[in-house]
Design a protein around this motif. Structure first.
Motif, PDB file in Angstrom:
ATOM      1  N   UNK A  96      -9.612  15.786  42.001  1.00  0.00           N
ATOM      2  CA  UNK A  96      -8.932  15.295  40.800  1.00  0.00           C
ATOM      3  C   UNK A  96      -8.478  16.471  39.928  1.00  0.00           C
ATOM      4  N   UNK A  97      -7.445  16.243  39.132  1.00  0.00           N
ATOM      5  CA  UNK A  97      -6.907  17.320  38.300  1.00  0.00           C
ATOM      6  C   UNK A  97      -8.013  17.991  37.481  1.00  0.00           C
ATOM      7  N   UNK A  98      -7.992  19.333  37.515  1.00  0.00           N
ATOM      8  CA  UNK A  98      -8.898  20.122  36.696  1.00  0.00           C
ATOM      9  C   UNK A  98     -10.264  20.363  37.296  1.00  0.00           C
ATOM     10  N   UNK A 147       5.163  20.742  44.408  1.00  0.00           N
ATOM     11  CA  UNK A 147       6.195  21.632  43.853  1.00  0.00           C
ATOM     12  C   UNK A 147       6.783  21.115  42.544  1.00  0.00           C
ATOM     13  N   UNK A 148       6.146  20.096  41.961  1.00  0.00           N
ATOM     14  CA  UNK A 148       6.602  19.572  40.673  1.00  0.00           C
ATOM     15  C   UNK A 148       5.684  20.071  39.560  1.00  0.00           C
ATOM     16  N   UNK A 149       6.190  20.063  38.325  1.00  0.00           N
ATOM     17  CA  UNK A 149       5.366  20.532  37.198  1.00  0.00           C
ATOM     18  C   UNK A 149       4.223  19.561  36.898  1.00  0.00           C
ATOM     19  N   UNK A 150       3.207  20.096  36.251  1.00  0.00           N
ATOM     20  CA  UNK A 150       2.126  19.244  35.769  1.00  0.00           C
ATOM     21  C   UNK A 150       2.676  18.302  34.708  1.00  0.00           C
ATOM     22  N   UNK A 151       2.048  17.142  34.538  1.00  0.00           N
ATOM     23  CA  UNK A 151       2.519  16.206  33.516  1.00  0.00           C
ATOM     24  C   UNK A 151       1.877  16.526  32.165  1.00  0.00           C
ATOM     25  N   UNK A 152       2.357  15.865  31.122  1.00  0.00           N
ATOM     26  CA  UNK A 152       1.922  16.143  29.751  1.00  0.00           C
ATOM     27  C   UNK A 152       0.417  15.945  29.583  1.00  0.00           C
ATOM     28  N   UNK A 153      -0.128  14.934  30.237  1.00  0.00           N
ATOM     29  CA  UNK A 153      -1.565  14.675  30.133  1.00  0.00           C
ATOM     30  C   UNK A 153      -2.377  15.840  30.708  1.00  0.00           C
ATOM     31  N   UNK A 154      -1.926  16.380  31.841  1.00  0.00           N
ATOM     32  CA  UNK A 154      -2.611  17.518  32.443  1.00  0.00           C
ATOM     33  C   UNK A 154      -2.564  18.744  31.532  1.00  0.00           C
ATOM     34  N   UNK A 155      -1.437  18.949  30.868  1.00  0.00           N
ATOM     35  CA  UNK A 155      -1.278  20.131  30.010  1.00  0.00           C
ATOM     36  C   UNK A 155      -2.232  20.105  28.818  1.00  0.00           C
TER      37      UNK A 155
END
Length: 187
Positions: A96-98, A147-155
């Motif tokens: 999972x992210x992070x 290859x896509x950017x992270x989304x706002x929630x991830x940032x």
């Protein structure tokens, strides 16, 4: 003692801050916190820092992901850094992210950068820090996702996760892999 800390990613503005470049992002955050500047050298962008008598060579390969092993092998040989003092930082779809997981060895799990490193070094017995990027993509869209950017929630949580990844790198060099895994893999 010298350590080679390698963040995997792809060079160029098209890949900047994409999920596949989280290895570069970890090194950039670590370098910024330590006032380290990267120089464009053979096979990659290199920065040097020291912590408590240990020399860390930070490497962002310029070989593109699928040829990362060339840069790793070159700097291991050039700087005479043993395999046990090498740490590879890579994105991981299975986490999972992070989520951050330090491992002393393992398979490439379909990651082309890790596969090339293992093929080039002739072993999968090298330490790696896996940075979870999640797997929120539809079937057949894996390449587009990484290859896509992270989304706002991830940032929103990215700075804290990058800082923790930097702490893991430092601990790997100062305390060793086993103590570092025990301390950080439970978080």
């Amino acid at each position: 003692m010298k350590y080679l800390i390698v963040g995997l990613g792809n060079i160029g503005p098209d890949y900047h801050e994409t999920r596949h470049n989280v290895g570069f992002m970890v090194l950039d955050a670590l370098a910024k916190a330590s006032n380290v500047v990267f120089s464009d050298k053979r096979y990659g962008f290199v920065g040097e820092m020291s912590i408590k008598g240990r020399q860390l060579l930070l490497l962002k390969p310029s070989t593109f992901m699928n040829l990362s092993g060339n840069a790793v092998r070159y700097y291991m040989q050039k700087e005479k850094i043993p395999l046990e003092n090498v740490l590879i930082i890579a994105d991981d779809l299975a986490l999972p992210f992070g989520t951050l997981r330090l491992k002393p060895k393992g398979s490439d799990a379909g990651h082309n950068g890790l596969k090339h490193i293992a093929d080039t070094l002739g072993t999968q017995n090298y330490a790696r820090l896996r940075f979870g990027i999640g797997s929120d993509f539809s079937r057949g869209r894996q390449v587009d996702y990484v290859l896509s950017p992270f989304d706002a929630e991830d940032w929103q949580t990215m700075p804290a996760r990058l800082e923790t990844a930097g702490e893991i790198v430092k601990s790997f060099c100062l305390a060793g892999i086993n103590i570092t895994m025990n301390q950080f893999n439970k978080k």
